[in-house]
Design a protein around this motif. Structure first.
Motif, PDB file in Angstrom:
ATOM      1  N   GLN A  56     -30.319 -23.462   0.636  1.00  0.00           N
ATOM      2  CA  GLN A  56     -29.317 -22.712   1.387  1.00  0.00           C
ATOM      3  C   GLN A  56     -28.817 -21.508   0.598  1.00  0.00           C
ATOM      4  O   GLN A  56     -28.493 -20.469   1.175  1.00  0.00           O
ATOM      5  N   ARG A  57     -28.775 -21.652  -0.722  1.00  0.00           N
ATOM      6  CA  ARG A  57     -28.336 -20.545  -1.583  1.00  0.00           C
ATOM      7  C   ARG A  57     -29.425 -19.501  -1.775  1.00  0.00           C
ATOM      8  O   ARG A  57     -29.154 -18.416  -2.265  1.00  0.00           O
ATOM      9  N   ARG A  58     -30.676 -19.875  -1.465  1.00  0.00           N
ATOM     10  CA  ARG A  58     -31.825 -18.984  -1.608  1.00  0.00           C
ATOM     11  C   ARG A  58     -31.909 -18.381  -3.015  1.00  0.00           C
ATOM     12  O   ARG A  58     -31.950 -17.166  -3.195  1.00  0.00           O
ATOM     13  N   PRO A  59     -31.932 -19.212  -4.057  1.00  0.00           N
ATOM     14  CA  PRO A  59     -32.001 -18.667  -5.423  1.00  0.00           C
ATOM     15  C   PRO A  59     -33.310 -17.921  -5.654  1.00  0.00           C
ATOM     16  O   PRO A  59     -34.363 -18.305  -5.137  1.00  0.00           O
ATOM     17  N   ASP A  60     -33.227 -16.862  -6.432  1.00  0.00           N
ATOM     18  CA  ASP A  60     -34.406 -16.073  -6.793  1.00  0.00           C
ATOM     19  C   ASP A  60     -34.999 -16.560  -8.110  1.00  0.00           C
ATOM     20  O   ASP A  60     -36.151 -16.250  -8.427  1.00  0.00           O
ATOM     21  N   VAL A  61     -34.199 -17.301  -8.867  1.00  0.00           N
ATOM     22  CA  VAL A  61     -34.618 -17.814 -10.175  1.00  0.00           C
ATOM     23  C   VAL A  61     -34.259 -19.294 -10.243  1.00  0.00           C
ATOM     24  O   VAL A  61     -33.127 -19.669  -9.939  1.00  0.00           O
ATOM     25  N   ILE A  62     -35.225 -20.119 -10.616  1.00  0.00           N
ATOM     26  CA  ILE A  62     -34.966 -21.549 -10.767  1.00  0.00           C
ATOM     27  C   ILE A  62     -35.508 -22.003 -12.114  1.00  0.00           C
ATOM     28  O   ILE A  62     -36.697 -21.813 -12.411  1.00  0.00           O
ATOM     29  N   VAL A  63     -34.642 -22.567 -12.921  1.00  0.00           N
ATOM     30  CA  VAL A  63     -35.051 -23.157 -14.192  1.00  0.00           C
ATOM     31  C   VAL A  63     -35.296 -24.641 -13.944  1.00  0.00           C
ATOM     32  O   VAL A  63     -34.443 -25.336 -13.402  1.00  0.00           O
ATOM     33  N   LEU A  64     -36.479 -25.099 -14.330  1.00  0.00           N
ATOM     34  CA  LEU A  64     -36.881 -26.479 -14.095  1.00  0.00           C
ATOM     35  C   LEU A  64     -36.734 -27.277 -15.387  1.00  0.00           C
ATOM     36  O   LEU A  64     -37.382 -26.976 -16.395  1.00  0.00           O
ATOM     37  N   GLY A  65     -35.879 -28.285 -15.374  1.00  0.00           N
ATOM     38  CA  GLY A  65     -35.675 -29.100 -16.559  1.00  0.00           C
ATOM     39  C   GLY A  65     -36.970 -29.697 -17.069  1.00  0.00           C
ATOM     40  O   GLY A  65     -37.763 -30.227 -16.286  1.00  0.00           O
ATOM     41  N   ASN A  66     -37.214 -29.604 -18.383  1.00  0.00           N
ATOM     42  CA  ASN A  66     -38.424 -30.137 -19.023  1.00  0.00           C
ATOM     43  C   ASN A  66     -39.699 -29.640 -18.345  1.00  0.00           C
ATOM     44  O   ASN A  66     -40.686 -30.367 -18.272  1.00  0.00           O
ATOM     45  N   HIS A  67     -39.701 -28.417 -17.879  1.00  0.00           N
ATOM     46  CA  HIS A  67     -40.878 -27.957 -17.138  1.00  0.00           C
ATOM     47  C   HIS A  67     -41.145 -26.466 -17.244  1.00  0.00           C
ATOM     48  O   HIS A  67     -42.176 -26.054 -17.752  1.00  0.00           O
ATOM     49  N   GLY A  68     -40.251 -25.623 -16.730  1.00  0.00           N
ATOM     50  CA  GLY A  68     -40.576 -24.204 -16.745  1.00  0.00           C
ATOM     51  C   GLY A  68     -39.661 -23.378 -15.876  1.00  0.00           C
ATOM     52  O   GLY A  68     -38.468 -23.673 -15.744  1.00  0.00           O
ATOM     53  N   LEU A  69     -40.238 -22.378 -15.217  1.00  0.00           N
ATOM     54  CA  LEU A  69     -39.467 -21.347 -14.535  1.00  0.00           C
ATOM     55  C   LEU A  69     -40.129 -20.967 -13.223  1.00  0.00           C
ATOM     56  O   LEU A  69     -41.357 -20.894 -13.140  1.00  0.00           O
ATOM     57  N   VAL A  70     -39.319 -20.725 -12.197  1.00  0.00           N
ATOM     58  CA  VAL A  70     -39.786 -20.190 -10.924  1.00  0.00           C
ATOM     59  C   VAL A  70     -38.999 -18.929 -10.628  1.00  0.00           C
ATOM     60  O   VAL A  70     -37.762 -18.921 -10.739  1.00  0.00           O
ATOM     61  N   VAL A  71     -39.695 -17.850 -10.270  1.00  0.00           N
ATOM     62  CA  VAL A  71     -39.034 -16.634  -9.805  1.00  0.00           C
ATOM     63  C   VAL A  71     -39.664 -16.237  -8.477  1.00  0.00           C
ATOM     64  O   VAL A  71     -40.843 -16.502  -8.240  1.00  0.00           O
ATOM     65  N   ALA A  72     -38.869 -15.592  -7.613  1.00  0.00           N
ATOM     66  CA  ALA A  72     -39.367 -15.268  -6.285  1.00  0.00           C
ATOM     67  C   ALA A  72     -38.708 -14.001  -5.759  1.00  0.00           C
ATOM     68  O   ALA A  72     -37.542 -13.712  -6.062  1.00  0.00           O
ATOM     69  N   ALA A  73     -39.458 -13.246  -4.954  1.00  0.00           N
ATOM     70  CA  ALA A  73     -38.958 -12.023  -4.341  1.00  0.00           C
ATOM     71  C   ALA A  73     -39.822 -11.713  -3.119  1.00  0.00           C
ATOM     72  O   ALA A  73     -40.734 -12.468  -2.783  1.00  0.00           O
ATOM     73  N   GLU A  74     -39.560 -10.593  -2.486  1.00  0.00           N
ATOM     74  CA  GLU A  74     -40.282 -10.256  -1.258  1.00  0.00           C
ATOM     75  C   GLU A  74     -41.574  -9.490  -1.508  1.00  0.00           C
ATOM     76  O   GLU A  74     -42.405  -9.375  -0.611  1.00  0.00           O
TER      77      GLU A  74
END
Length: 353
Positions: free
Chosen positions: A163-181
């Motif tokens: 619902q917040r539509r984050p553009d950046v997500i830090v994954l615990g013990n894993h890595g990183l997700v970034v997203a854009a159009e």
């Protein structure tokens, strides 16, 4: 964008994928994945393939999103088998979509990049990560997802923030997700986040090849990268490494946790003591040795281990994967498939004693 512009974007995604795939501080071996949405079609990196090969190999697989998202919403077992939703007529390679396909499908942005960023992981394995992330990522629309097994469990964790539509997500013990159009905006955001999360690395002496040669026996040799030795050349790093598994790809390609030789032990002695020959052995103060049949991904993960742990301050509270979480990974069919593909990749040239 114009309706047909997705083809140009898909080529841009391949170029972007190859670029980040060539950076060992962002991705290692078959780790990480990228995607592009075109209407109901999700083009995503194939499981077990390397982002670094995106320009010269056909590694993108088209997936039908609507039925996949229905399977996720209804918690159907098929949601863990993204290959069931592949548009086979547009995917002659026969490769499976990434095990993270559900993650990409659930993200509302058009372009998604998931990387195993070393600087991010060095924070994401810490129990005190949140205040550091809050300070460094101030001003960005970001979220933190505590560790969940890659695939559907992780996707559901990310969905909690949708619902917040984050553009950046830090994954615990894993890595990183970034997203854009767009691919360009995604690349720019990844570069910015990587810069914000940069960690200073502890320096360590070079490995002692001469000493290692006397310990190797017939079944071990030097790692592909000299950087891998750093984890054994620094006492703090070695102690962190033997404490357990810190992130999924380590478990998949190097095994659960890390093994250190005792005083005076050779590689053969370690194998006898354990009843099995570990893929990697740490020799404190000397460096590391890799089993001769170690795959290219195992070599890449040996370097990743050294890179990550060198960026974790001595004394930082670490959150290791639990026994149950390790078992989830080692018994998962999707990861066994990646291991099978990795075994088919030619090994890099290494030092032979």
């Amino acid at each position: 964008m114009k309706p047909l512009d997705w083809r140009t974007e898909l080529q841009a995604l391949r170029d972007f994928s190859a670029l980040i795939g060539a950076d060992s501080l962002l991705t290692q071996a078959a780790g990480g994945n990228t995607s592009l949405k075109d209407g109901d079609t999700l083009w995503i990196k194939a499981s077990g393939t390397w982002l670094a090969h995106a320009r010269e190999r056909d590694i993108m697989v088209p997936v039908r999103m609507a039925p996949l998202l229905d399977a996720v919403a209804n918690a159907q077992p098929e949601a863990e088998q993204a290959q069931l939703f592949t548009l086979s007529d547009q995917s002659p390679s026969g490769l499976r979509p990434s095990i993270e396909t559900t993650v990409h499908a659930l993200m509302p942005q058009r372009v998604v990049a998931h990387v195993h960023c070393v600087d991010t992981i060095a924070l994401a394995v810490r129990e005190d990560a949140m205040p550091i992330l809050q300070d460094r990522l101030r001003g960005l629309n970001w979220a933190y997802v505590p560790y969940r097994r890659p695939g559907l469990p992780l996707a559901l964790g990310i969905a909690e923030h949708r619902q917040r539509r984050p553009d950046v997500i830090v994954l615990g013990n894993h890595g990183l997700v970034v997203a854009a159009e767009t691919v360009a905006d995604t690349a720019a955001l990844l570069s910015r986040v990587k810069r914000l999360l940069t960690q200073d690395a502890r320096l360590a002496p070079a490995g002692d090849a001469e000493a290692l040669s006397k310990l190797a026996g017939d079944n071990y040799w030097l790692p592909a990268s000299d950087v891998a030795h750093a984890v054994a050349m620094d006492a703090a790093s070695a102690a962190m490494a033997v404490g357990g598994s810190l992130y999924p790809d380590h478990v998949i390609f190097l095994g659960v946790g890390s093994v250190a030789a005792g005083v005076g032990e050779t590689a053969d002695d370690v194998a006898v003591r354990l009843g099995t020959a570990p893929v990697e052995i740490l020799f404190p103060g000397k460096g590391v040795l890799m089993r001769r049949d170690a795959t290219p991904a195992a070599d890449a993960m040996a370097r990743c281990l050294a890179d990550v742990i060198a960026r974790v301050p001595e004394g930082a509270p670490l959150r290791y994967l639990t026994n149950e979480e390790n078992l989830e990974l080692t018994n998962w069919d999707a990861e066994k498939y990646r291991q099978k593909l990795d075994a088919m990749v030619p090994s890099a040239t290494r030092g032979i004693f």
